[in-house]
Design an enzyme around this catalytic site. Structure first.
Site, PDB file in Angstrom:
ATOM      1  N   ASP A 108       9.583 -11.893   6.016  1.00 27.29           N
ATOM      2  CA  ASP A 108      10.373 -11.958   7.251  1.00 27.29           C
ATOM      3  C   ASP A 108       9.453 -12.445   8.362  1.00 27.29           C
ATOM      4  O   ASP A 108       8.281 -12.729   8.119  1.00 27.29           O
ATOM      5  CB  ASP A 108      11.064 -10.630   7.573  1.00 27.29           C
TER       6      ASP A 108
ATOM      7  N   ASP B 237      12.955  -1.464   3.886  1.00 24.76           N
ATOM      8  CA  ASP B 237      11.493  -1.409   3.921  1.00 24.76           C
ATOM      9  C   ASP B 237      11.056  -0.380   4.945  1.00 24.76           C
ATOM     10  O   ASP B 237      11.727  -0.144   5.941  1.00 24.76           O
ATOM     11  CB  ASP B 237      10.883  -2.786   4.253  1.00 24.76           C
TER      12      ASP B 237
ATOM     13  N   CYS C 241      -0.859  12.346  -9.375  1.00 20.99           N
ATOM     14  CA  CYS C 241      -1.037  10.912  -9.093  1.00 20.99           C
ATOM     15  C   CYS C 241      -2.514  10.550  -9.247  1.00 20.99           C
ATOM     16  O   CYS C 241      -3.388  11.419  -9.215  1.00 20.99           O
ATOM     17  CB  CYS C 241      -0.486  10.545  -7.715  1.00 20.99           C
TER      18      CYS C 241
ATOM     19  N   CYS D 279      -4.926  11.863  -6.359  1.00 22.94           N
ATOM     20  CA  CYS D 279      -5.261  13.300  -6.330  1.00 22.94           C
ATOM     21  C   CYS D 279      -6.086  13.697  -7.555  1.00 22.94           C
ATOM     22  O   CYS D 279      -6.984  14.528  -7.450  1.00 22.94           O
ATOM     23  CB  CYS D 279      -3.987  14.134  -6.214  1.00 22.94           C
TER      24      CYS D 279
HETATM   25 ZN    ZN Z   1      -1.175  12.704  -5.266  1.00 18.08          ZN
END
Ligand code: ZN
Length: 431
Positions: free
Chosen positions: A100, A262, A389, A392
């Site tokens: 954009d 977004d 994740c 972490c």
């Molecule tokens: Zn995490």
């Protein structure tokens, strides 16, 4: 519904040494660094949005909004945005890559920064899958739907120019062989005028609309805009929400047939929010937030250094407390320290941040008590221990320490991942 992250060259150094707070001597920014989709197990978004104003300098675009050097801009246009963003691997190459104009960057200017022909050429060179017509932001949105006769000249000019640009843009994109999907930008001063603009775009031939100007609007106002648009154009055309700052409320927006939106808010809140810096799924279909623990580098912190200059405290003393806070946090992460011990060490350093900030003893005491309670909650719940994740897993407690861009952006990446999962679970749970 797809969640796109609006990238502004957000990457981290995968070889950063948290103990010494340094990168390897030969590290080359960008080349050695990794984007969120590279460092995490899977991309924490369904696609990327790249704004022309973040890349190309132009009259009316504030210099601070341009995140690319000229060499980086040239390389992106030479190899395409997908390769430039290293979003071209087997896991990513089919994901949406949208362009954009980034109209916020030139919103104060009487004219948009780029003309339709330049924008089409830019999108083609960047090899975007989708591209939004060049718009000019209208800031006010009056839910009373005022008549056109009372609307300012500037607002009307922006409204008509956005539509005229869209007409030219669509023709040019088709002349070039429709190599990307054109999206028609909607701007307006009220729900009704936005619905009229949407209808005009559909009539021109657009099948995908991008709704702009939503950033300052409250949840209810956005709902009224979407309802007005859907009432006017029906359920068929696709809708994208540009710069959707209310991303955490996405569960309330599932009834409007939104194809994509977004947002940068999960990343930005990691280091710009006063208290909600670390996202966590609460297991009940919602998000929970934790406050990151501020342990700034004493010698780099303007507020602390001002206190040193004014003779309020000594640099060596601050550094000793800073190091002690970091050491205890790491020992806490290894279960060698209690919450209380760690909290004392952190607050012993944090108090200087608060003292340098608030005026008056009562205000300071209140601010300290609030900070203490938030940090205590973070330590007691240890949310990073329950997140699997890649961030972490790899860096443990460092993720929740508010200190320098390598920690703060990693926490932002974690937030994107939590948010992305949350979104798709919310959608899956819809009847
Ligand atoms: Zn995490």
């Amino acid at each position: 519904m797809k969640f796109l992250y609006s990238d502004t060259q957000d990457y981290v150094d995968p070889n950063y040494d948290f103990l010494t707070d340094s990168s390897p001597p030969k590290r080359e920014r960008y080349w050695d660094d990794q984007y969120a989709h590279e460092i995490m197990d899977e991309a924490p978004y369904d696609g990327l949005l790249v704004s022309m104003s973040a890349i190309r300098q132009a009259e009316g675009v504030a210099a601070s909004k341009v995140r690319y050097s000229t060499a980086e801009e040239q390389r992106l246009l030479r190899v395409g945005a997908r390769r430039f963003l290293r979003f071209d691997g087997p896991k990513h190459r089919n994901l949406m890559l949208m362009g954009d104009c980034g109209a916020f960057a030139y919103a104060e200017n009487p004219e948009p920064a780029y003309k339709p022909a330049e924008v089409v050429e830019f999108y083609l060179d960047a090899e975007f899958t989708h591209g939004v017509s060049p718009d000019h932001i209208i800031f006010e949105c009056d839910l009373q739907n005022p008549d056109v006769s009372v609307i300012s000249k500037d607002t009307l000019y922006r409204y008509e120019l956005t539509l005229e640009n869209a007409r030219n843009f669509l023709k040019l994109a088709r002349d070039e062989g429709s190599l990307f999907e054109p999206m028609g930008a909607v701007q307006g001063w009220s729900p009704k005028s936005m619905a009229e603009a949407a209808a005009a775009l559909v009539k021109m031939g657009y099948k995908y609309l991008a709704i702009g100007g939503l950033v300052p609007l409250k949840v209810d106002a956005i709902k009224q805009v979407l309802q007005a648009i859907r009432d006017r154009i029906g359920t068929e055309p696709n809708i994208h929400l540009l710069g959707f700052a209310k991303a955490d409320h996405i569960g309330e927006f599932t009834g409007y047939g939104i194809t994509s939106f977004d947002s940068t808010s999960p990343l930005i809140r990691a280091f710009k929010d006063n208290k909600s810096n670390y996202y966590m799924d609460n297991g009940r279909g919602g998000l929970d937030y934790y406050t990151a623990i501020r342990v700034p580098q004493a010698l780099d912190n303007a507020r602390l250094m001002q206190g040193v200059k004014r003779g309020l405290f000594h640099a060596e003393d601050l550094q000793a407390r800073e190091q002690l806070a970091l050491r205890l946090l790491r020992e806490f992460d290894q279960d060698k320290r209690t919450v209380e011990e760690t909290l004392e060490a952190v607050m012993d350093y944090s108090q200087f941040l608060v003292r340098g900030n608030s005026t008056g003893v009562t205000a300071q005491d209140r601010a300290l008590a609030t900070t203490r309670a938030r940090i205590a909650r973070t330590l007691e719940d240890r949310p990073w221990k329950n997140c699997d994740c890649a961030i972490c897993r790899e860096i443990g407690i460092e993720v929740i320490i508010f200190r320098g861009s390598n920690r703060n952006k990693r926490r932002g990446f974690h937030n994107l991942g939590v948010y992305h999962h949350h979104l798709h679970r919310t959608l899956a749970d819809q009847p």
